[in-house]
Design an enzyme around this catalytic site. Structure first.
Site, PDB file in Angstrom:
ATOM      1  N   GLY A 106       7.025 -17.723 -12.263  1.00 50.19           N
ATOM      2  CA  GLY A 106       7.959 -17.954 -13.645  1.00 50.19           C
ATOM      3  C   GLY A 106       7.548 -17.389 -14.991  1.00 50.19           C
ATOM      4  O   GLY A 106       6.791 -16.489 -15.009  1.00 50.19           O
ATOM      5  N   GLY A 108       5.898 -16.931 -17.826  1.00 54.26           N
ATOM      6  CA  GLY A 108       5.037 -17.517 -18.573  1.00 54.26           C
ATOM      7  C   GLY A 108       4.791 -17.053 -19.882  1.00 54.26           C
ATOM      8  O   GLY A 108       3.864 -17.797 -20.752  1.00 54.26           O
ATOM      9  N   LYS A 129       9.903 -12.033 -25.412  1.00 59.42           N
ATOM     10  CA  LYS A 129       8.802 -11.842 -24.466  1.00 59.42           C
ATOM     11  C   LYS A 129       7.383 -12.114 -25.338  1.00 59.42           C
ATOM     12  O   LYS A 129       7.304 -11.193 -26.216  1.00 59.42           O
ATOM     13  CB  LYS A 129       8.668 -10.701 -23.944  1.00 59.42           C
ATOM     14  CG  LYS A 129       7.330 -10.465 -22.701  1.00 59.42           C
ATOM     15  CD  LYS A 129       7.532  -9.139 -21.931  1.00 59.42           C
ATOM     16  CE  LYS A 129       6.414  -9.233 -20.993  1.00 59.42           C
ATOM     17  NZ  LYS A 129       6.486  -8.061 -20.050  1.00 59.42           N
ATOM     18  N   ASP A 141      -1.596 -18.238 -22.354  1.00 64.34           N
ATOM     19  CA  ASP A 141      -1.037 -19.038 -23.854  1.00 64.34           C
ATOM     20  C   ASP A 141       0.126 -18.344 -24.097  1.00 64.34           C
ATOM     21  O   ASP A 141       0.693 -19.044 -25.149  1.00 64.34           O
ATOM     22  CB  ASP A 141      -2.011 -18.372 -24.860  1.00 64.34           C
ATOM     23  CG  ASP A 141      -2.423 -17.115 -24.917  1.00 64.34           C
ATOM     24  OD1 ASP A 141      -1.439 -16.097 -24.597  1.00 64.34           O
ATOM     25  OD2 ASP A 141      -3.440 -16.586 -25.471  1.00 64.34           O
ATOM     26  N   GLY A 142       0.884 -17.684 -23.245  1.00 64.73           N
ATOM     27  CA  GLY A 142       2.275 -17.367 -23.245  1.00 64.73           C
ATOM     28  C   GLY A 142       2.438 -16.504 -24.556  1.00 64.73           C
ATOM     29  O   GLY A 142       3.893 -16.225 -24.706  1.00 64.73           O
ATOM     30  N   ARG A 206      15.244 -11.936 -10.492  1.00 67.70           N
ATOM     31  CA  ARG A 206      14.627 -10.844  -9.631  1.00 67.70           C
ATOM     32  C   ARG A 206      14.264 -11.286  -8.132  1.00 67.70           C
ATOM     33  O   ARG A 206      14.742 -12.374  -7.790  1.00 67.70           O
ATOM     34  CB  ARG A 206      13.079 -10.556 -10.271  1.00 67.70           C
ATOM     35  CG  ARG A 206      12.346 -11.821 -10.606  1.00 67.70           C
ATOM     36  CD  ARG A 206      11.979 -12.437 -11.732  1.00 67.70           C
ATOM     37  NE  ARG A 206      12.104 -11.869 -13.081  1.00 67.70           N
ATOM     38  CZ  ARG A 206      11.523 -11.321 -13.771  1.00 67.70           C
ATOM     39  NH1 ARG A 206      10.129 -11.069 -13.469  1.00 67.70           N
ATOM     40  NH2 ARG A 206      11.925 -10.890 -14.930  1.00 67.70           N
ATOM     41  N   ASP A 291       8.108 -10.193  -7.692  1.00 67.89           N
ATOM     42  CA  ASP A 291       8.585 -10.962  -9.019  1.00 67.89           C
ATOM     43  C   ASP A 291       8.787  -9.856  -9.979  1.00 67.89           C
ATOM     44  O   ASP A 291       9.312 -10.119 -10.966  1.00 67.89           O
ATOM     45  CB  ASP A 291       7.790 -11.757  -9.441  1.00 67.89           C
ATOM     46  CG  ASP A 291       6.204 -11.559  -9.590  1.00 67.89           C
ATOM     47  OD1 ASP A 291       5.436 -11.012  -8.538  1.00 67.89           O
ATOM     48  OD2 ASP A 291       5.624 -11.286 -10.798  1.00 67.89           O
ATOM     49  N   ASP A 301       9.993  -5.469 -16.372  1.00 69.56           N
ATOM     50  CA  ASP A 301       8.650  -5.735 -16.434  1.00 69.56           C
ATOM     51  C   ASP A 301       7.465  -4.462 -16.637  1.00 69.56           C
ATOM     52  O   ASP A 301       7.000  -4.330 -15.708  1.00 69.56           O
ATOM     53  CB  ASP A 301       8.108  -6.829 -15.369  1.00 69.56           C
ATOM     54  CG  ASP A 301       8.899  -8.109 -15.573  1.00 69.56           C
ATOM     55  OD1 ASP A 301       9.315  -8.168 -16.542  1.00 69.56           O
ATOM     56  OD2 ASP A 301       8.748  -8.947 -14.500  1.00 69.56           O
TER      57      ASP A 301
END
Length: 629
Positions: A106, A108, A129, A141-142, A206, A291, A301
């Protein structure tokens, strides 16, 4: 000026959403999205913005007050303020990572803000992002940092202007907030600035989005969070096909299996064409997990990607890809493998015997057709399509490999070769061509042995006595590569620059003669040779870029930005918006640490002094030390 954003969040209306307020990492069953909130940053400020990308959203920065426009972009595209109409959410997906099923992954670090209607009614999903923790952040920590964000921002736009399907990047916003990162996983972490990229695409769904239904994997034991929820799989197929493949929905509205087969066939063909485009510009993605594969055929990505400099079919751009799974020459077969995993994820809505047949019949043929079409354009073969062309391309790449030629620059130079070139000009051309091949010094860096001799000796003994243990701590391929490096490095000690030049010229003369014969066939098939040659050069110059985002160019921009100077990021962005054009009078990258005003750009990556380098040069020696993980 950001008030012009018109949101219409169709994905959240069409697919199940987890509305829980719980923000920490957790399993998210029975949903495709989970509601989230961006975490604010301290003192956000704009690094750069792409006006062509923002124009997709109907945004035009006011020229009257650029400082205010930048401040507003920094406020909203850092996540510190959410635009009216946005509904932040994180997307749930799974994935096969380096060949093994990893279970729930997912978004993150990325957050869906919503879907913006563009000026012509087209729909664009926008994401932040690096905006903070989501239910999919796992132990992380995103956050994203300045170096990785600059690379993603610049490469997204570079790929678009190269004509390659890609997600876009609208802004890059950094801050005074920091996170601790161990860049090379070597126990030396440092604080880095939290940075957020605004990403834009028709959708970020995706292959892995369809893997959330996967039952426990026979090898890893992991499973998707929504096992046995075929109702959601049907919802997803209905949404994806009707929204992004409306012509297929219309053609097969009364037969879902035929509709799903046509959808899978189109995804297969788009993916084959996409990877063919990558191979033709020397682009390596670096992490081709399921992914990271777009359901609409986009490059998605950007992590440890890299454009190949010296042509090496086994080039690995990702420093943490120890087995070379995602090497340049393996990208086509890996994308096909990923499509096989997508096929498995569509069962029972598309029976496997149908999808596997489609994959076998369509993928290789589409890849080879598109690859050869593109390569013909790169070589200026615009009149005839001959069977021998495939061999000519293979022999060109083999010559590049033998001479360690620069992939981008050699293709770019070939447009100045002509059939009737006179002998003195041919020698000049040959000099120019061989100047784009690696020198003895560069080759010594390339083939420098990497293992401690004692380690290699131990590995060789293990290969004989305990191959099972060797498989746990290293691979036979790694040992063979090291032995090859040692052999090549030893040969280089006796090789002089003159010997190398003479050998390279011989290889290129042989190939250029074959190329000249092939161009002669083109001339014989046309009425006006001059008009043909003008068109040939034009086609070549619009298919062979002069400027790509080489690692050393990105590194210079990153180091300047880390010292507070964003001008180099903006310079490089401008350059990459016109990759096929000569940048007349364009300011060169400054790399001399002593040069006044260039100290930030030239922050030392190695101890050696950096000489002045143009944006289209072969990489300087220090660039070989760059490692992207």
């Amino acid at each position: 000026w950001l008030g012009a954003l018109r949101f219409d969040n169709l994905a959240l209306r069409s697919l199940p959403v987890d509305n829980s307020e719980e923000s920490g990492p957790r399993a998210v069953p029975g949903a495709c999205f989970a509601r989230v909130r961006p975490s604010p940053l301290q003192n956000p400020r704009l690094v750069a913005m792409s006006l062509p990308a923002l124009a997709l959203l109907g945004l035009e920065a006011p020229a009257a007050d650029p400082a205010a426009a930048e401040a507003e972009a920094a406020l909203f595209f850092s996540g510190n303020r959410v635009p009216a109409g946005a509904e932040p959410a994180a997307h749930c997906y799974c994935g096969h990572q380096f060949g093994s099923f990893a279970g729930q992954l997912g978004d993150g670090a990325a957050m869906y803000l919503g879907e913006v209607l563009g000026p012509r009614g087209e729909r664009w999903e926008i994401q932040l992002k690096g905006a903070g923790i989501t239910p999919f952040s796992r132990q992380a920590d995103g956050r994203k940092v300045l170096r990785s964000s600059i690379r993603e921002f610049l490469c997204s736009e570079a790929m678009f202007h190269l004509g390659i399907p890609t997600t876009r990047a609208g802004t890059c916003v950094t801050s005074d907030s920091t996170v601790l990162r161990d860049i090379f996983y070597d126990g030396n972490p440092k604080n880095e600035r939290c940075t957020v990229v605004l990403r834009i695409a028709s959708t970020f769904i995706r292959f892995g989005s369809f893997e959330i239904f996967k039952p426990p994997d026979e090898y890893t034991g992991r499973k998707g969070p929504s096992v046995n929820r075929n109702d959601i799989r049907i919802q997803m197929l209905d949404y994806v096909i009707s929204t992004f493949y409306p012509e297929i929905q219309e053609a097969y509205s009364d037969n879902t299996v035929q509709r799903n087969a046509a959808f899978f066939k189109e995804v297969t063909k788009r993916t084959a064409r996409l990877v063919a485009e990558w191979q033709c510009v020397g682009f390596c993605h670096g992490v081709l997990n399921t992914d990271n594969m777009s359901i609409v055929g986009l490059t998605i990505d950007y992590g440890p990607f890299g454009f190949m400099d010296r042509y090496d079919p086994e080039h690995v751009c990702n420093g943490s890809d120890n087995t070379g799974r995602y090497a340049y020459n393996k990208q086509p077969e890996i994308c096909k493998w990923n499509l096989g995993k997508l096929a498995e994820a569509l069962v029972p809505e598309l029976p496997l015997e149908i999808s596997q047949l489609i994959l076998e019949e369509e993928y290789d043929a589409e890849f080879e057709k598109h690859y050869l079409q593109k390569m013909r354009k790169k070589l200026g073969l615009i009149q005839l399509e001959l069977e021998e062309d495939s061999k000519l391309v293979s022999e060109l790449l083999e010559t590049m490999h033998l001479t360690a030629g620069d992939f981008t620059n050699i293709f770019y130079l070939l447009s100045s070769f002509s059939v009737d070139i006179d002998p003195s000009k041919f020698e000049d051309f040959l000099e120019e061509l061989t100047s784009q091949c690696a020198s003895v010094e560069e080759l010594k860096v390339v083939f420098k042995p990497q293992m401690d001799p004692r380690q290699l000796s131990m590995m060789l003994m293990l290969a004989q006595s305990n191959p099972q243990l060797l498989a746990l701590i290293g691979t036979k391929a790694n040992i063979n590569k090291e032995l090859e490096r040692i052999e090549q490095f030893s040969k280089l000690q006796q090789l002089t620059a003159d010997d190398l030049l003479s050998r390279n010229k011989r290889h290129w003369k042989e190939w250029l003669e074959k190329y000249r014969v092939r161009l002669q066939k083109e001339i014989e098939s046309v009425g006006n040779a001059d008009a043909w040659n003008t068109e040939r050069v034009k086609v070549m110059n619009s298919n062979n870029p002069k400027y790509i985002l080489r690692n050393y160019i990105a590194q210079n921009a990153i180091e300047a930005a880390e010292n507070g100077d964003f001008s180099e990021v903006r310079n490089v962005l401008k350059l990459l918006e016109h990759p096929f054009q000569e940048a007349e009078g364009f300011q060169e990258v400054k790399e001399d640490a002593e040069e006044e005003g260039a100290a930030a750009t030239a922050a030392a990556c190695s101890q050696e002094s950096r000489s002045k380098q143009s944006y289209c040069s072969k990489p300087p020696l220090w660039a070989s030390e760059l490692c992207v993980t």
